[in-house]
Design an enzyme around this catalytic site. Sequence first.
Site, PDB file in Angstrom:
ATOM      1  N   TYR A   1     -13.971  -2.558   8.169  1.00 50.46           N
ATOM      2  CA  TYR A   1     -12.612  -2.011   8.294  1.00 50.46           C
ATOM      3  C   TYR A   1     -12.181  -2.004   9.755  1.00 50.46           C
ATOM      4  O   TYR A   1     -11.060  -2.399  10.084  1.00 50.46           O
ATOM      5  CB  TYR A   1     -12.605  -0.603   7.711  1.00 50.46           C
ATOM      6  N   SER A  35      -5.353   1.115  13.202  1.00 53.59           N
ATOM      7  CA  SER A  35      -6.187   2.317  13.186  1.00 53.59           C
ATOM      8  C   SER A  35      -6.849   2.474  14.546  1.00 53.59           C
ATOM      9  O   SER A  35      -7.143   1.484  15.227  1.00 53.59           O
ATOM     10  CB  SER A  35      -7.257   2.218  12.100  1.00 53.59           C
ATOM     11  N   GLY A  52       0.814  -1.211   0.000  1.00 56.05           N
ATOM     12  CA  GLY A  52       0.000   0.000   0.000  1.00 56.05           C
ATOM     13  C   GLY A  52       0.841   1.251   0.000  1.00 56.05           C
ATOM     14  O   GLY A  52       0.506   2.251   0.633  1.00 56.05           O
ATOM     15  N   VAL A  73      -2.468  -7.704  -2.262  1.00 54.71           N
ATOM     16  CA  VAL A  73      -2.307  -8.527  -1.064  1.00 54.71           C
ATOM     17  C   VAL A  73      -3.465  -9.505  -0.876  1.00 54.71           C
ATOM     18  O   VAL A  73      -3.390 -10.383  -0.011  1.00 54.71           O
ATOM     19  CB  VAL A  73      -2.137  -7.663   0.206  1.00 54.71           C
TER      20      VAL A  73
END
Length: 265
Positions: free
Chosen positions: A159, A147, A16, A67
Site C-alpha cells: 500500500y 497517504s 471508492g 478500478v
Amino acid sequence: MADTRRFEGHGVLITGAARGIGAATARRLAEEGARVLVTDRDGPEAERTAAELRECGLAAEALGCDVADRASVEAAVAHAVAAFGSLDVLVNSAASCTPDTDLVEDGTDEAWDRDLDVTLTGTYRCCRAALPHLAATGRGAIVNVGSVNALQDFGNHAYSAAKAGLGSLTRTLAGHAAPRGVRVNLVTPGTVRTSAWEGRDADLDAVRPLYPLGRVGEPEDIAAAIAFLASRDAAWITGTTLTVDGGLTAVNTGFLAAVRHQSEA
C-alpha cells in the site's frame, strides 16, 4: 453545507466513494453544485451513499466500478459523460490495503499485486479513460488521494509503495495534461477516522498525541482539501502534493516528548 457553489454545472466522478473520504468528497462537491457519480466496487453501498445525497436534494448517481478492470473503468467514465453531459473532475479515492505479514518474506505476490493494481494502476486506468473528456471541458481537474505512508514508514509495504507511486504519477500526468488544460494534483492524508478504523477507537486514541493539532482527521477534512484542488481557486496549481495530516509529518512529537522528558528528569 458548503458556503460556495464552485462546482455548479460540473460533472464529477469519484472512485471508492461508497464510504469514508470518497463519500465525504461526493457530499462536499455535490453541496457546491456538482453532479456526482458515486462509484465503488461495492455497487449497493455506492447506491446507498448516492441515495443519501439525493434525499438532501443533491445531484448524485451511483455505479458499481472496479478500478482493477479496464472495461469497468471505461464504462463508468462513459456513464458520467452521458449522464452529466461532461466530465469536469475526477477524484481517485479507491485503494486496497492488505495487512502486512509479520515477516516480509512471508508476504505473497498476490497481496502485493492487488494493492498496487487497485491503488496505483487503478488510478492510472481512471486517468487514462477520463483525460480526453476532462480536456474537452477546458476546466478539467484530477485529484488523486495519497497517504502519509508514502512519506514515512507507517507499515503496509505494498500500500505504501503504491501511494508513493501516486506522487510520481501525479507529477508526470500533470506535465502531460497541462497543455490540454487539465490540472492533476495529489492530497496526502494522515490518519482519518474511516470504516478502516471501525472498532479501533483505542488505536485512534493512542495515535492522537502524535498529531500536533491534537486529533486525527475526519473525512470532511480531506474532502475540503480535495474540493480546493479541484476548484478554480487552485487554477494555477498542478503537479503538487497537499499534505493534510494535522502536522504529523512536519513535527516529530515523539522525539520532542522524549527530549523534554529527559530535560525535566
